[in-house]
Design a protein around this motif. Structure first.
Motif, PDB file in Angstrom:
ATOM      1  N   VAL A  80       1.110  -0.944   0.232  1.00  0.00           N
ATOM      2  CA  VAL A  80      -0.202   0.201   0.277  1.00  0.00           C
ATOM      3  C   VAL A  80       1.359   0.984   0.232  1.00  0.00           C
ATOM      4  O   VAL A  80       2.217   1.157   1.402  1.00  0.00           O
ATOM      5  CB  VAL A  80      -0.981   0.335   1.344  1.00  0.00           C
ATOM      6  N   TYR A  99      -6.287  -6.403  -7.129  1.00  0.00           N
ATOM      7  CA  TYR A  99      -5.244  -5.374  -7.224  1.00  0.00           C
ATOM      8  C   TYR A  99      -3.867  -5.781  -7.472  1.00  0.00           C
ATOM      9  O   TYR A  99      -3.145  -4.939  -8.193  1.00  0.00           O
ATOM     10  CB  TYR A  99      -5.617  -4.101  -7.194  1.00  0.00           C
ATOM     11  N   ASP A 101       0.592  -2.044  -4.743  1.00  0.00           N
ATOM     12  CA  ASP A 101      -0.570  -2.800  -5.281  1.00  0.00           C
ATOM     13  C   ASP A 101      -1.764  -1.288  -5.380  1.00  0.00           C
ATOM     14  O   ASP A 101      -2.502  -1.537  -6.311  1.00  0.00           O
ATOM     15  CB  ASP A 101      -0.754  -3.797  -4.589  1.00  0.00           C
ATOM     16  N   LEU A 102      -1.933  -0.910  -4.532  1.00  0.00           N
ATOM     17  CA  LEU A 102      -3.086   0.174  -3.378  1.00  0.00           C
ATOM     18  C   LEU A 102      -2.708   1.265  -3.299  1.00  0.00           C
ATOM     19  O   LEU A 102      -1.106   1.605  -2.970  1.00  0.00           O
ATOM     20  CB  LEU A 102      -3.929  -0.806  -2.775  1.00  0.00           C
ATOM     21  N   TYR A 125     -11.498  -7.428  -3.163  1.00  0.00           N
ATOM     22  CA  TYR A 125     -10.625  -6.178  -3.914  1.00  0.00           C
ATOM     23  C   TYR A 125      -9.860  -5.556  -4.298  1.00  0.00           C
ATOM     24  O   TYR A 125      -8.953  -6.054  -5.018  1.00  0.00           O
ATOM     25  CB  TYR A 125     -11.096  -4.305  -3.746  1.00  0.00           C
ATOM     26  N   ALA A 126      -8.866  -6.200  -2.719  1.00  0.00           N
ATOM     27  CA  ALA A 126      -7.088  -6.159  -2.416  1.00  0.00           C
ATOM     28  C   ALA A 126      -6.741  -7.527  -3.621  1.00  0.00           C
ATOM     29  O   ALA A 126      -5.873  -6.490  -4.429  1.00  0.00           O
ATOM     30  CB  ALA A 126      -7.238  -6.193  -1.238  1.00  0.00           C
ATOM     31  N   SER A 151      -8.707   3.667  -3.708  1.00  0.00           N
ATOM     32  CA  SER A 151      -8.530   2.576  -3.657  1.00  0.00           C
ATOM     33  C   SER A 151      -9.351   2.134  -2.683  1.00  0.00           C
ATOM     34  O   SER A 151     -10.545   1.644  -2.840  1.00  0.00           O
ATOM     35  CB  SER A 151      -7.029   1.845  -3.559  1.00  0.00           C
ATOM     36  N   GLN A 152      -8.986   1.652  -1.738  1.00  0.00           N
ATOM     37  CA  GLN A 152      -9.079   1.668   0.151  1.00  0.00           C
ATOM     38  C   GLN A 152      -8.971   2.486   0.825  1.00  0.00           C
ATOM     39  O   GLN A 152      -7.875   2.311   0.940  1.00  0.00           O
ATOM     40  CB  GLN A 152     -10.196   0.369   0.505  1.00  0.00           C
TER      41      GLN A 152
END
Length: 200
Positions: free
Chosen positions: A31, A170, A177-178, A166-167, A184-185
Motif C-alpha cells: 500500500v 489489484y 498494489d493500492l 478488491y485488494a 483504492s480503499q
C-alpha cells in the motif's frame, strides 16, 4: 449426492485457482502511503526491526529519518547514518510480546500506526513510502474506515469480504498494489480499539 460431489469439485478448483492456503497465495499487500511530495520523512518504530538487505542491522524502538541524498535513500537514527541504497525496506523481526508497528504521519490521515514492513524508494525527486502488510492486517485498517466500527458485525463481515476481494484483484506488478485513499480503499493502518471490525 451428485450435488455434493460437484460442489466439492468446484470448491477444489477454486482453491487451486486462487492459490488456496499454500505459500503461493497472495498474503502480502503493498500500500502506497500518502506522504506528499517530500524528500525527507521522520517516523518512529516500536518493537524489533531490521533491514531486509542487511540482516546484521537491528533497529530498536525510536525515531528515524528516511531521506533522499545524492540520488540514494539514506536512513538515519538522529544524525547517525544507519544504511543507504537505491531503496530501503525496514522489516519486522520477532519480539517476545506485543506487536511491532511503525508510526508515520501522512498528509491524508495524520499520524497512524502501521504493521508490517515499510519500504522507502525514490520516485522522481520524492520518497515513495510503501507499507508491505499481511492482507488480514490490511483489512484491520480498511474495514473500520470504509464503514463505522459501531455498525453490526454481519455488515462489517460483508465489508471485509468485499475489501479482501478488491485488494486481491489489484495485486500485481509495479512498486505498489493500492493507494491508502478512496481511489483504492481508505486505509489508516492499525488501531486495536476497532475491535468489532477486527473481529469481522
Amino acid at each position: 449426492m451428485a450435488v455434493l460431489v460437484i460442489t466439492a469439485m468446484v470448491a477444489t478448483i477454486l482453491a487451486i485457482h486462487l492459490g488456496g492456503t499454500t505459500a503461493s497465495d497472495k498474503s502480502i499487500i503493498r500500500v502506497k502511503l500518502s506522504v506528499g511530495s517530500t524528500s525527507s520523512l521522520n517516523f518512529s518504530l516500536n518493537g524489533n526491526y531490521g533491514i531486509e538487505a542487511d540482516s546484521s542491522i537491528s533497529l530498536s524502538t525510536g525515531t528515524y529519518t528516511a531521506k533522499i541524498e545524492n540520488g540514494v535513500v539514506k536512513l538515519y537514527k538522529s544524525s547517525t547514518l544507519v544504511c543507504s541504497g537505491s531503496s530501503i525496506k525496514v522489516v519486522e523481526r520477532a519480539r517476545s510480546s506485543g506487536y511491532n508497528y511503525a508510526t508515520i504521519k501522512t498528509t491524508k490521515y495524520g499520524t497512524n500506526n502501521y504493521r508490517g514492513n515499510i519500504e522507502f524508494r525514490i520516485s522522481g525527486s520524492s520518497l515513495l513510502v510503501v507499507n508491505h502488510v499481511y492482507l488480514e492486517y490490511y483489512l484491520y485498517g480498511v474495514v473500520p474506515n470504509e464503514m463505522s466500527n459501531s455498525w453490526p458485525l454481519e455488515a462489517l463481515k460483508a465489508q471485509a469480504v468485499a475489501a479482501r476481494t478488491y485488494a486481491v484483484r489489484y495485486m500485481g506488478s509495479g512498486s505498489y498494489d493500492l493507494l491508502d485513499t478512496s481511489a483504492s480503499q481508505v486505509y489508516k493502518g492499525y488501531n486495536p480499539y476497532y475491535t468489532t471490525a477486527i473481529k469481522a
